[in-house]
Design a protein around this motif. Structure first.
Motif, mmCIF file in Angstrom:
data_model
loop_
_atom_site.group_PDB
_atom_site.id
_atom_site.type_symbol
_atom_site.label_atom_id
_atom_site.label_comp_id
_atom_site.label_asym_id
_atom_site.label_seq_id
_atom_site.Cartn_x
_atom_site.Cartn_y
_atom_site.Cartn_z
ATOM 1 N N GLU A 222 0.857 -1.186 0.000
ATOM 2 C CA GLU A 222 0.000 0.000 0.000
ATOM 3 C C GLU A 222 0.895 1.239 0.000
ATOM 4 N N GLN A 223 0.547 2.227 -0.810
ATOM 5 C CA GLN A 223 1.371 3.427 -0.926
ATOM 6 C C GLN A 223 0.504 4.694 -0.912
ATOM 7 N N ILE A 470 0.590 17.441 6.800
ATOM 8 C CA ILE A 470 0.462 16.699 5.540
ATOM 9 C C ILE A 470 -1.003 16.433 5.209
ATOM 10 N N HIS A 471 -1.248 16.168 3.915
ATOM 11 C CA HIS A 471 -2.575 15.796 3.423
ATOM 12 C C HIS A 471 -2.359 14.775 2.309
ATOM 13 N N VAL A 472 -3.093 13.665 2.376
ATOM 14 C CA VAL A 472 -2.915 12.614 1.368
ATOM 15 C C VAL A 472 -3.362 13.124 0.001
ATOM 16 N N ASP A 473 -2.464 12.990 -0.969
ATOM 17 C CA ASP A 473 -2.743 13.430 -2.344
ATOM 18 C C ASP A 473 -3.144 12.258 -3.222
ATOM 19 N N LYS A 474 -2.541 11.077 -2.961
ATOM 20 C CA LYS A 474 -2.810 9.900 -3.786
ATOM 21 C C LYS A 474 -2.680 8.659 -2.923
ATOM 22 N N HIS A 475 -3.579 7.710 -3.136
ATOM 23 C CA HIS A 475 -3.558 6.471 -2.356
ATOM 24 C C HIS A 475 -3.613 5.281 -3.312
ATOM 25 N N VAL A 476 -2.643 4.388 -3.186
ATOM 26 C CA VAL A 476 -2.600 3.169 -4.001
ATOM 27 C C VAL A 476 -2.742 1.981 -3.053
ATOM 28 N N PRO A 477 -3.923 1.312 -3.035
ATOM 29 C CA PRO A 477 -4.117 0.185 -2.111
ATOM 30 C C PRO A 477 -3.218 -0.987 -2.475
ATOM 31 N N THR A 478 -3.003 -1.854 -1.490
ATOM 32 C CA THR A 478 -2.246 -3.069 -1.760
ATOM 33 C C THR A 478 -3.035 -3.952 -2.718
#
Length: 632
Positions: A222-223, A470-478
């Protein structure tokens, strides 16, 4: 029905019943009917409660220490780690309760010596009272608060140190340990070559089956990528050139900081008074103290201290306590010391929890303030640092406020504070590059509040006047990597597993031959391997692979003319055959007296630590302990 009940509640029976009811209510308290008691402890050790506030303070302290060491602070969010921290606090409380039961207390002298030995409170290797007070001020603590902290820390160590100090390690104990530690073994071993691959055919069905069976091995992590606003004190420009008038005003206001207080060089003789002493014991101690004080003078004080003092820390130095300032010792000690003239010996001075002190004032060093010119540069730097910190704290505070008020975006705070929005590349829970390399940032990025709820993080302190939001800009699930991407690696893994199975089977077959009595050289020669011998190998033999050495000292002693054999897996995935031919005790004649002394100390420490754990376990068995896991 109500009328019937009223009719029955007449006469002396009703009066008796009513009286009992009134008595019950008055005895137990009517408020118990209206008030609910809510427990807030995380653990209760006997009658002592460990509160949620105390538990959280300990967790925060450990998180801070981990952060300072650039370690992963998120481990303190795991239930098993929280339980471990709580267990430690319970053990400490059991030890403190045992101290009270046994009458063990930390003396004021022990606290004084401990504080004086802390390098952060020293100047040129000597304890400095101004430095001490200034250091505590930065932590928001008074000397009394810090001394209580030190007392608590030392109190926790009292019983373990007593157990270690009372541990007896005999010569026979050391000989048994040394015989095992220095044991010598005659070994033979052969490193078996990796067998050749006999079947290199791997079908698509085999690859597909392996992929499905081991899919967890082929998951992409996950990234996330984050945007962030940063406040870095190193980038803030603060123009401060304080005038001399301002510096002088600060100098006058804080003049005591630059004054060296009066110091007195003192020696003492302590006549101990036992805790809960009887009148006879108190009288005997006072009589002895008065006799020593009457005999003491400048010429014989050191000798009397070595002979009569109960202070083990100073008696070997003739009672020398060094240079002391007011406030370092207790009030009775201070008053007596600062009433003496140089060269005088005091009458016995009673100190709480210790006994009678006889003081000898050897010298006096008057207090003297440093002139303004000498400390001007120091004050100027402090003013600049204070202004720099003020500006940083102002900007960081505003950043925290603005991003909290608008938690869904960094845009508004960036515009108001004129800060650029920066961004990171994708990174996993293990961190990434730039600020993502900091464990605090990685932990915040994957937290529920930031990742799942989509909010800005709170202000993340990176140390040294450096913070980010910080604020999440992009989420790549596992996700499972496609089979096409991992097909080649799966094929190679299948082939490697075939070779590994063949290597283990061959090593086991060769071992069976050795156990039957076949010659080791002949057995391994057919494999193209050689037998190597090591005579009198020890546990710290450097020439042998660690896995071979470990196995060699786990095998039983060989019988006469009959070796012990084993197969050993090596770190490179191959196997070795091992034989132990002979075992001898260690050569104790090579151990020097100094080495034996060090070993005795180490063994006493180890045995004492084990005894401490056993003692704590016995305390637990005899103490009612309640743990509220839902409050951890």
């Amino acid at each position: 029905m109500l009328q019937a009940l009223r009719n029955k509640l007449h006469g002396w029976p009703s009066i008796v019943v009513l009286g009992i009811c009134v008595f019950a209510v008055s005895f137990f308290g009517i408020e118990s009917y209206f008030m609910a008691q809510t427990d807030t402890f995380v653990a209760k050790v006997g009658k002592h409660e460990i509160t949620q506030q105390q538990f959280q303070a300990r967790l925060n302290q450990l998180r801070q220490q981990a952060g300072e060491q650039q370690a992963d602070t998120s481990i303190y969010e795991r239930p098993e780690m929280k339980q471990r921290v709580l267990d430690s606090m319970i053990d400490q409380q059991l030890l403190l309760k045992a101290n009270d039961d046994l009458g063990m207390k930390v003396s004021d002298l022990a606290i004084r010596d401990t504080i004086a030995s802390i390098p952060g409170f020293q100047v040129s290797g000597q304890f400095d009272l101004n430095t001490y007070r200034a250091a505590l001020a930065t932590q928001g603590k008074t000397p009394a608060m810090f001394e209580n902290d030190v007392r608590s820390e030392l109190a926790i160590q009292l019983l373990p140190e007593a157990l270690i100090g009372s541990t007896i390690v005999t010569d026979a104990d050391m000989d048994r340990f040394l015989n095992l530690r220095l044991q010598r073994r005659d070994l033979r071993f052969a490193m078996l070559p990796r067998p050749a691959l006999t079947d290199s055919n791997v079908t698509d069905a085999q690859i597909d089956a392996f992929y499905k069976e081991h899919q967890a091995d082929f998951m992409s992590p996950e990234q996330v990528a984050v945007k962030y606003l940063e406040v870095n004190g190193a980038d803030l420009k603060v123009d401060t050139q304080p005038a001399d008038d301002e510096l002088k005003k600060r100098y006058e206001a804080e003049k005591q900081r630059f004054a060296q207080p009066e110091q007195r060089l003192v020696s003492h003789i302590l006549i101990n008074v036992p805790k809960n002493a009887t009148p006879e014991q108190q009288k005997a101690a006072l009589t002895k103290a008065e006799k020593v004080a009457a005999e003491a003078n400048e010429g014989n004080f050191a000798k009397l201290a070595e002979q009569d003092s109960d202070d083990l820390g100073s008696k070997r130095q003739g009672g020398d306590l060094g240079w002391l300032e007011k406030g370092v010792a207790n009030q009775a000690f201070d008053e007596a010391l600062f009433a003496l003239q140089k060269g005088q010996v005091s009458k016995p001075v009673l100190s709480p929890d210790e006994g009678y002190h006889i003081l000898w004032l050897r010298d006096v060093r008057s207090g003297q303030a440093k002139p303004f010119e000498e400390v001007r540069e120091q004050i100027a730097k402090e003013v600049a640092a204070t202004e720099h910190d003020r500006v940083y704290n102002d900007v960081a505070g505003k950043l925290a406020d603005k991003t909290y008020q608008n938690p869904s975006s960094l845009e508004s705070a960036a515009q108001e504070l004129k800060l650029p929005i920066k961004s990171t590349e994708l990174f996993s829970r293990q961190g990434g590059e730039g600020i993502a390399a900091n464990p605090k940032v990685a932990a915040a990025a994957f937290s529920d509040e930031v990742l799942a709820q989509g909010n800005n993080s709170s202000l993340i302190d990176l140390g040294s006047n450096h913070a980010v939001v910080i604020h999440v800009d992009k989420h790549v699930p596992t996700a499972a990597r496609p089979l096409a991407q991992v097909r080649d690696s799966i094929r190679q893994k299948i082939l490697d597993d075939r070779v590994a199975v063949a290597a283990k089977q061959r090593a086991d077959d060769l071992l069976a031959k050795l156990v039957k009595g076949e010659d080791m050289k002949a057995v391994v020669a057919s494999m193209g391997a050689n037998v190597q011998s090591v005579n009198e190998a020890t546990r710290i033999q450097q020439a042998l692979p660690a896995e071979l050495l470990e196995k060699a000292f786990l095998l039983p002693h060989p019988a006469a003319a009959k070796s012990q054999y084993a197969v050993v897996a090596t770190r490179d995935g191959n196997y070795a055959l091992l034989a132990v031919d002979k075992v001898q005790d260690g050569d104790l004649s090579k151990i020097t007296p100094a080495e034996r002394d060090r070993l005795r100390s180490d063994m006493a420490q180890a045995y004492g630590t084990l005894a401490t754990h056993e003692y704590i376990n016995s305390l637990k068995a005899n103490t009612t302990i309640k743990i509220a896991k839902d409050r951890l």
